[in-house]
Write a protein that holds these residues in place. Structure first.
Motif, PDB file in Angstrom:
ATOM      1  N   SER A  54      21.943   4.787 -25.805  1.00 28.67           N
ATOM      2  CA  SER A  54      21.653   4.599 -27.229  1.00 28.67           C
ATOM      3  C   SER A  54      20.746   5.703 -27.747  1.00 28.67           C
ATOM      4  O   SER A  54      20.958   6.222 -28.845  1.00 28.67           O
ATOM      5  N   TYR A 109      20.277   1.760 -18.690  1.00 32.27           N
ATOM      6  CA  TYR A 109      21.408   2.629 -19.023  1.00 32.27           C
ATOM      7  C   TYR A 109      21.795   2.474 -20.493  1.00 32.27           C
ATOM      8  O   TYR A 109      22.116   3.452 -21.167  1.00 32.27           O
ATOM      9  N   ILE A 110      21.784   1.256 -20.985  1.00 33.14           N
ATOM     10  CA  ILE A 110      22.127   1.012 -22.390  1.00 33.14           C
ATOM     11  C   ILE A 110      21.102   1.688 -23.301  1.00 33.14           C
ATOM     12  O   ILE A 110      21.465   2.340 -24.284  1.00 33.14           O
ATOM     13  N   MET A 130      21.110  -3.040 -16.081  1.00 31.03           N
ATOM     14  CA  MET A 130      21.939  -2.332 -17.045  1.00 31.03           C
ATOM     15  C   MET A 130      21.151  -1.918 -18.277  1.00 31.03           C
ATOM     16  O   MET A 130      21.554  -1.017 -18.997  1.00 31.03           O
ATOM     17  N   THR A 131      20.040  -2.555 -18.544  1.00 26.87           N
ATOM     18  CA  THR A 131      19.281  -2.296 -19.767  1.00 26.87           C
ATOM     19  C   THR A 131      18.844  -0.849 -19.848  1.00 26.87           C
ATOM     20  O   THR A 131      18.926  -0.224 -20.898  1.00 26.87           O
TER      21      THR A 131
END
Length: 45
Positions: free
Chosen positions: A31, A26-27, A23-24
């Motif tokens: 951002s 995508y985050i 998920m990192t």
């Protein structure tokens, strides 16, 4: 007790102590897009 002279071999998941979801990326991507949009808004308002 383990022999201190014998190397310990761990898998990546054992060394991290758990699973690592992807998920990192995508985050970080969302951002980055949000920061660019906010800066563009502040520049052109």
């Amino acid at each position: 007790m383990a022999d201190p002279n014998e190397p310990t071999h761990l898998t990546g998941e054992e060394a991290r102590g758990g699973a690592t979801p992807h998920m990192t990326r995508y985050i970080l991507g969302m951002s980055l897009v949000l920061v660019i949009l906010i800066f563009a808004y502040l520049l052109y308002r």
